[in-house]
Design an enzyme around this catalytic site. Structure first.
Site, PDB file in Angstrom:
ATOM      1  N   LYS A   1       0.925  -1.164   0.005  1.00 42.22           N
ATOM      2  CA  LYS A   1      -0.160   0.067   0.001  1.00 42.22           C
ATOM      3  C   LYS A   1       0.912   1.134   0.147  1.00 42.22           C
ATOM      4  CE  LYS A   1       0.694   1.561   4.453  1.00 42.22           C
ATOM      5  NZ  LYS A   1       1.287   2.681   4.707  1.00 42.22           N
TER       6      LYS A   1
ATOM      7  N   PRO B   1       9.578  -4.270  -0.058  1.00 42.25           N
ATOM      8  CA  PRO B   1      10.680  -3.982   0.811  1.00 42.25           C
ATOM      9  C   PRO B   1      10.261  -3.705   2.167  1.00 42.25           C
ATOM     10  CG  PRO B   1      10.906  -2.144  -1.165  1.00 42.25           C
ATOM     11  CD  PRO B   1       9.413  -3.037  -1.192  1.00 42.25           C
TER      12      PRO B   1
ATOM     13  N   ALA C   1      10.035  -2.599   6.326  1.00 43.87           N
ATOM     14  CA  ALA C   1      10.214  -1.511   7.109  1.00 43.87           C
ATOM     15  C   ALA C   1      10.468  -0.086   6.122  1.00 43.87           C
ATOM     16  CB  ALA C   1      11.652  -1.550   8.071  1.00 43.87           C
TER      17      ALA C   1
ATOM     18  N   GLY D   1       7.383   1.442   4.914  1.00 37.73           N
ATOM     19  CA  GLY D   1       6.220   2.542   4.829  1.00 37.73           C
ATOM     20  C   GLY D   1       5.336   1.942   3.776  1.00 37.73           C
TER      21      GLY D   1
ATOM     22  N   GLY E   1       4.127  -4.095   3.825  1.00 36.45           N
ATOM     23  CA  GLY E   1       4.469  -5.276   3.576  1.00 36.45           C
ATOM     24  C   GLY E   1       4.094  -6.348   4.532  1.00 36.45           C
ATOM     25  N   GLY E   2       4.552  -6.149   5.721  1.00 39.23           N
ATOM     26  CA  GLY E   2       3.946  -7.033   6.801  1.00 39.23           C
ATOM     27  C   GLY E   2       2.657  -7.395   7.179  1.00 39.23           C
ATOM     28  N   SER E   3       2.076  -6.029   7.214  1.00 40.62           N
ATOM     29  CA  SER E   3       0.428  -6.124   7.423  1.00 40.62           C
ATOM     30  C   SER E   3      -0.268  -6.868   6.287  1.00 40.62           C
ATOM     31  CB  SER E   3       0.044  -4.872   7.430  1.00 40.62           C
ATOM     32  OG  SER E   3       0.558  -3.905   8.365  1.00 40.62           O
TER      33      SER E   3
ATOM     34  N   ASP F   1      -2.739  -1.601  10.146  1.00 40.06           N
ATOM     35  CA  ASP F   1      -3.101  -1.653   8.706  1.00 40.06           C
ATOM     36  C   ASP F   1      -3.326  -2.915   8.251  1.00 40.06           C
ATOM     37  OD1 ASP F   1      -1.976   0.892   8.904  1.00 40.06           O
ATOM     38  OD2 ASP F   1      -0.044   0.333   7.907  1.00 40.06           O
TER      39      ASP F   1
HETATM   40  O1  C5P Z   1      -0.103  -1.850  14.425  1.00 40.73           O
HETATM   41  P1  C5P Z   1       1.298  -2.037  14.040  1.00 40.73           P
HETATM   42  O2  C5P Z   1       1.832  -3.112  14.959  1.00 40.73           O
HETATM   43  O3  C5P Z   1       1.210  -1.876  12.665  1.00 40.73           O
HETATM   44  O4  C5P Z   1       1.878  -0.606  14.604  1.00 40.73           O
HETATM   45  C1  C5P Z   1       3.256  -0.608  14.768  1.00 40.73           C
HETATM   46  C2  C5P Z   1       3.539   0.526  15.625  1.00 40.73           C
HETATM   47  O5  C5P Z   1       3.179   1.882  15.079  1.00 40.73           O
HETATM   48  C3  C5P Z   1       2.883   0.490  17.095  1.00 40.73           C
HETATM   49  O6  C5P Z   1       3.458  -0.350  18.154  1.00 40.73           O
HETATM   50  C4  C5P Z   1       2.642   2.095  17.675  1.00 40.73           C
HETATM   51  O7  C5P Z   1       3.697   2.219  18.033  1.00 40.73           O
HETATM   52  C5  C5P Z   1       2.610   2.760  16.062  1.00 40.73           C
HETATM   53  N1  C5P Z   1       1.285   3.347  15.677  1.00 40.73           N
HETATM   54  C6  C5P Z   1       0.635   4.141  16.417  1.00 40.73           C
HETATM   55  N2  C5P Z   1      -0.573   4.540  15.978  1.00 40.73           N
HETATM   56  C7  C5P Z   1      -1.233   4.007  14.754  1.00 40.73           C
HETATM   57  C8  C5P Z   1      -0.528   2.661  14.296  1.00 40.73           C
HETATM   58  C9  C5P Z   1       0.828   2.273  14.566  1.00 40.73           C
HETATM   59  O8  C5P Z   1       1.155   4.698  17.232  1.00 40.73           O
HETATM   60  N3  C5P Z   1      -2.404   4.164  14.364  1.00 40.73           N
END
Ligand code: C5P
Length: 287
Positions: free
Chosen positions: A10, A93, A95, A97, A100-102, A135
């Site tokens: 995305k 890629p 990390a 943005g 990819g993991g999501s 995500d």
């Molecule tokens: O949900 P996810 O594991 O992808 O988020 C990774 C990190 O990004 C969370 O641990 C949090 O620190 C931060 N995050 C946030 N607010 C969001 C999404 C992610 O603070 N809406």
């Protein structure tokens, strides 16, 4: 039965933080767009219980991988675990943005549901996905969505832009929690909130398919947090614009940068120019 699924990356076309929750998570207003760059995952049931993940690049494949976490979340919800072998062909890629993991997590939920005779609805899969990552619900729905909450509250957006997209990325990587921490520092933990209005001018221009009218309305708050320590982001944006992109912006918490082009020939020429600069590029489409 073998289930093969594309996990699309995305990009964010708009991203603002509207506030910070006591949990530490941030409320967002963001326009997310799936793109054709994708990982490919193949799933097969095994006799033995467990999640057996093999990736074609060097990356963690233990219980920290979002594929394994998604599988665990699915089985917790269904209450009837079964064994699966997963082959992950990684193209997005890490990390960067680009989710990819999501997206791999979302693909896992879809695949397990298919192997489980389509037991759950997409809404149920989204609620399981939200426990795995903010995500993941978007990655399950795909397309173009205006997302709120921590990213899980979605409304479809009509996107009629017929452009070509280039993704540019170097060797730098950004940790999402670190990027949010830097935003907290810059915005005093969002004690006074943030920009919370939906980007209506952008969404109207997207509906009209007018890329030039969209250009001034693309926004990503993370650029301020990332560009000072990752000057390559500004360099790639300039390179994309100098080579004919109508707009260029960092995606999510970065550092991948996207450029949008009106026609395929200009995009292909721009890709060659960036490749010569040693930047890794992907030519792709919205999807
Ligand atoms: O949900 P996810 O594991 O992808 O988020 C990774 C990190 O990004 C969370 O641990 C949090 O620190 C931060 N995050 C946030 N607010 C969001 C999404 C992610 O603070 N809406």
């Amino acid at each position: 039965m073998v289930v093969k699924i594309k996990a699309n990356a995305k990009i964010n076309l708009y991203l603002q933080v509207t506030g910070k929750r006591e949990s530490g998570y941030h409320d967002l207003v963001t326009v997310m767009q799936s793109i054709s760059l994708c990982d490919i995952l193949t799933f097969e049931r095994t006799w033995e219980q467990g999640v057996f993940l093999h990736a074609d690049i060097a990356m963690p494949t233990d219980s920290t991988n979002l594929v394994c976490r998604a599988a665990e979340a699915y089985f917790r919800y269904s209450g009837e675990p079964f064994g699966i072998a997963v082959k992950l062909e990684k193209h997005i890629p890490l990390a960067a943005g680009m989710g990819g993991g999501s997206s791999d997590a979302a693909a896992t939920l879809k695949a397990l549901n298919r192997l489980d005779h389509d037991r759950f609805t997409i809404e149920e899969l989204c609620s399981i996905g939200a426990t795995v990552g903010a995500d993941v619900p978007f990655c399950l729905m795909g397309g173009t969505q205006l997302c709120r909450g921590i990213g899980e509250v979605m409304r479809p957006v009509e996107n009629n832009i017929k452009g070509k997209l280039i993704i540019a990325i170097g060797d730098e990587r950004v940790s999402t929690p670190a990027a949010f921490a830097e935003l907290d520092r810059l915005y005093d933990n969002f004690k006074n909130g943030g920009k919370s209005k939906a980007p209506t001018a952008l969404m109207s221009a997207m509906k009209a398919g007018d890329l030039c009218a969209c250009a001034p309305h693309f926004e990503n708050i993370f650029e301020q947090a990332i560009e000072p320590t990752c000057p390559a982001v500004a360099t790639w944006k300039q390179l994309l614009l100098a080579n004919g992109a109508k707009a260029a912006m960092m995606s999510g918490s970065g550092p991948a940068v996207w450029g949008l082009f009106e026609d395929a020939a200009t995009a292909a020429r721009a890709k060659n120019a960036l490749d010569e600069e040693g930047v890794q590029t992907f030519l792709c489409d919205f999807c």
